[in-house]
Design a protein around this motif. Structure first.
Motif, mmCIF file in Angstrom:
data_model
loop_
_atom_site.group_PDB
_atom_site.id
_atom_site.type_symbol
_atom_site.label_atom_id
_atom_site.label_comp_id
_atom_site.label_asym_id
_atom_site.label_seq_id
_atom_site.Cartn_x
_atom_site.Cartn_y
_atom_site.Cartn_z
ATOM 1 N N SER A 47 8.206 1.606 -0.113
ATOM 2 C CA SER A 47 9.631 1.874 0.051
ATOM 3 C C SER A 47 10.262 1.997 -1.340
ATOM 4 N N PRO A 48 11.432 2.646 -1.447
ATOM 5 C CA PRO A 48 11.954 3.038 -2.767
ATOM 6 C C PRO A 48 12.441 1.909 -3.663
ATOM 7 N N GLY A 49 12.684 0.731 -3.121
ATOM 8 C CA GLY A 49 13.147 -0.367 -3.959
ATOM 9 C C GLY A 49 12.094 -1.414 -4.222
ATOM 10 N N LEU A 50 10.852 -1.107 -3.884
ATOM 11 C CA LEU A 50 9.789 -2.111 -3.948
ATOM 12 C C LEU A 50 9.569 -2.644 -5.359
ATOM 13 N N VAL A 51 9.456 -1.764 -6.334
ATOM 14 C CA VAL A 51 9.149 -2.207 -7.700
ATOM 15 C C VAL A 51 10.315 -2.992 -8.291
ATOM 16 N N LYS A 52 11.518 -2.473 -8.175
ATOM 17 C CA LYS A 52 12.686 -3.146 -8.742
ATOM 18 C C LYS A 52 12.873 -4.527 -8.122
ATOM 19 N N ALA A 53 12.805 -4.616 -6.791
ATOM 20 C CA ALA A 53 12.989 -5.904 -6.125
ATOM 21 C C ALA A 53 11.886 -6.885 -6.499
ATOM 22 N N SER A 54 10.663 -6.404 -6.623
ATOM 23 C CA SER A 54 9.543 -7.280 -6.980
ATOM 24 C C SER A 54 9.732 -7.874 -8.369
ATOM 25 N N LEU A 55 10.119 -7.033 -9.323
ATOM 26 C CA LEU A 55 10.328 -7.520 -10.683
ATOM 27 C C LEU A 55 11.495 -8.495 -10.750
ATOM 28 N N GLU A 56 12.555 -8.214 -10.012
ATOM 29 C CA GLU A 56 13.689 -9.145 -9.970
ATOM 30 C C GLU A 56 13.263 -10.488 -9.400
ATOM 31 N N ALA A 57 12.517 -10.471 -8.313
ATOM 32 C CA ALA A 57 12.089 -11.717 -7.681
ATOM 33 C C ALA A 57 11.143 -12.501 -8.579
ATOM 34 N N ALA A 58 10.356 -11.803 -9.393
ATOM 35 C CA ALA A 58 9.375 -12.480 -10.241
ATOM 36 C C ALA A 58 9.998 -13.191 -11.425
ATOM 37 N N ARG A 59 11.278 -12.953 -11.680
ATOM 38 C CA ARG A 59 11.937 -13.608 -12.810
ATOM 39 C C ARG A 59 12.103 -15.107 -12.607
ATOM 40 N N VAL A 60 11.895 -15.577 -11.383
ATOM 41 C CA VAL A 60 12.177 -16.976 -11.081
ATOM 42 C C VAL A 60 11.314 -17.933 -11.892
ATOM 43 N N GLY A 98 13.333 -6.329 3.058
ATOM 44 C CA GLY A 98 13.901 -4.992 2.933
ATOM 45 C C GLY A 98 13.046 -3.979 2.212
ATOM 46 N N GLU A 99 11.896 -4.404 1.679
ATOM 47 C CA GLU A 99 10.978 -3.487 0.993
ATOM 48 C C GLU A 99 9.557 -3.808 1.461
ATOM 49 N N GLY A 100 8.719 -2.783 1.532
ATOM 50 C CA GLY A 100 7.347 -3.014 1.972
ATOM 51 C C GLY A 100 6.486 -1.786 1.758
ATOM 52 N N THR A 101 5.314 -1.787 2.376
ATOM 53 C CA THR A 101 4.406 -0.642 2.295
ATOM 54 C C THR A 101 4.093 -0.146 3.696
ATOM 55 N N PHE A 102 3.726 1.136 3.775
ATOM 56 C CA PHE A 102 3.554 1.811 5.053
ATOM 57 C C PHE A 102 2.197 2.511 5.071
ATOM 58 N N HIS A 103 1.365 2.114 6.006
ATOM 59 C CA HIS A 103 -0.016 2.572 6.049
ATOM 60 C C HIS A 103 -0.130 3.939 6.714
ATOM 61 N N GLN A 104 -0.688 4.885 5.962
ATOM 62 C CA GLN A 104 -0.974 6.204 6.504
ATOM 63 C C GLN A 104 -2.323 6.174 7.231
ATOM 64 N N LEU A 105 -2.418 6.954 8.274
ATOM 65 C CA LEU A 105 -3.640 6.982 9.061
ATOM 66 C C LEU A 105 -4.779 7.605 8.264
ATOM 67 N N HIS A 106 -5.851 6.832 8.103
ATOM 68 C CA HIS A 106 -7.046 7.394 7.460
ATOM 69 C C HIS A 106 -8.311 6.829 8.077
ATOM 70 N N TYR A 107 -8.172 6.220 9.259
ATOM 71 C CA TYR A 107 -9.321 5.709 10.010
ATOM 72 C C TYR A 107 -10.140 4.747 9.157
ATOM 73 N N GLY A 108 -9.424 3.781 8.571
ATOM 74 C CA GLY A 108 -10.057 2.789 7.713
ATOM 75 C C GLY A 108 -10.827 1.745 8.504
ATOM 76 N N ALA A 109 -11.400 0.796 7.773
ATOM 77 C CA ALA A 109 -12.283 -0.202 8.388
ATOM 78 C C ALA A 109 -11.602 -0.958 9.521
ATOM 79 N N THR A 110 -10.346 -1.370 9.322
ATOM 80 C CA THR A 110 -9.673 -2.201 10.318
ATOM 81 C C THR A 110 -8.589 -1.468 11.088
ATOM 82 N N THR A 111 -8.327 -0.197 10.756
ATOM 83 C CA THR A 111 -7.224 0.505 11.403
ATOM 84 C C THR A 111 -7.684 1.666 12.274
ATOM 85 N N GLN A 112 -8.982 1.825 12.469
ATOM 86 C CA GLN A 112 -9.454 2.785 13.447
ATOM 87 C C GLN A 112 -9.490 2.130 14.818
ATOM 88 N N ALA A 113 -9.813 2.897 15.840
ATOM 89 C CA ALA A 113 -9.778 2.385 17.214
ATOM 90 C C ALA A 113 -10.562 1.082 17.340
#
Length: 304
Positions: free
Chosen positions: A101-114, A231-246
């Motif tokens: 998602s578009p804010g993933l890097v910025k939010a991650s770096l902000e959160a890591a400042r703790v 509010g930020e994350g990653t989204f898995h595209q279909l590629h018939y991987g080890a755990t995401t195929q039928a």
């Protein structure tokens, strides 16, 4: 100039998916970041067709390296990618099919400042109406997925990915409970090396439960500085991987009729010395809901 964050992305036979993933991790797609802030290290884990630098944006800070002895697991590829990272902070995308998602890097770096020992993790989503190990037997295909992305105008507004996704199985409780793994994280390179990185004894298909093992060690080292993004994350595209195929991890994969999950569990016990049991650490939360559809994903209804 030294980048603020080096992101290691591992790919194996992902000619369709990997360029989208890399695009989603670079500017201007990543909001609030300058081009020089982000270094991408694409590690080709011995794809049949080698990954080429010209598959990605020509003006971005992208390095492509190839690992020919990593085997079926991405662990060695990840560790080698981290070794060449130039930034003090590193991020890892263990599955190169995961768009951000578009804010993933910025939010991650902000959160890591703790704190210096911060470990910032994300939820993982599957593109499509259900987890892909289910949706693929109900007619979900790469062509359907391409149309979904076209319908939301991706990459124009990346937060619209929340309109066309489902929570991955490991993340079904949202951010109200710590998941057993993560699809993307950042931490200091020093801390990554200090805890030993990914354990290369996990040699099973797709790394088995290596992410579960790494997540447990990283959250233990982080303590109160373990943070889950909202509010930020990653989204898995279909590629018939080890755990995401039928069938996912429940499918039989050997002559004895053992499931992939059983084989993963056995390898985990052999490597770690005990059966897997979630430590269930309590995360701090950081971020904001970036799209109306995100609320039900990050804070799903509690079911009995």
């Amino acid at each position: 100039m030294t980048p603020r964050l080096s992101i290691v992305v591992v790919g194996f036979d992902m000619a369709r998916e990997l360029p989208r993933t890399v695009l989603s991790l670079t500017t201007p797609y990543q909001q609030g970041m300058a081009p020089e802030d982000i270094e991408i290290i694409v590690v080709d884990n011995n794809s049949a067709e080698p990954v080429r630098r010209d598959q990605f944006q020509p003006d971005a800070d992208i390095k492509v390296m190839r690992v020919e002895d990593g085997g079926a697991s991405p662990c060695r590829a990840i560790n080698l990618g981290v070794q060449v990272a130039r930034a003090d902070m590193i991020g890892v995308v263990i599955d190169g099919a995961r768009m951000a998602s578009p804010g993933l890097v910025k939010a991650s770096l902000e959160a890591a400042r703790v704190a210096p020992e911060a470990f910032v993790a994300t939820l993982g989503f599957h593109l499509g109406p259900k987890v892909q190990q289910v949706s693929v037997v109900e007619g979900y295909t790469r062509e359907v997925e391409d149309q979904l992305l076209a319908n939301i105008g991706w990459p124009h507004d990346g937060h619209r990915l929340f309109e066309i996704c489902a929570l991955g199985e490991s993340y079904r409780h949202g951010v109200l409970a710590a998941p057993p793994e993560t699809t993307f994280f950042i931490m200091s390179k020093a801390m990554y090396l200090d805890i030993g990185g990914y354990d290369e004894r996990f040699v099973g298909l797709g790394g088995g439960l290596a992410s579960f093992d790494f997540f447990e060690r990283a959250t233990r080292a982080a303590g109160d500085a373990f943070t889950m993004l909202v509010g930020e994350g990653t989204f898995h595209q279909l590629h018939y991987g080890a755990t995401t195929q039928a069938g996912g991890i429940r499918r039989s994969v050997n002559e004895e009729g053992r499931s992939l999950g059983e084989i993963y569990a056995r390898e985990y016990a052999e490597v770690v010395g005990r059966p897997y049991k979630s430590a269930n650490p309590a995360p701090a939360l950081y971020g904001r809901l970036t799209h109306p559809a995100a609320r039900a994903l990050f804070f799903p209804p509690v079911t009995a």
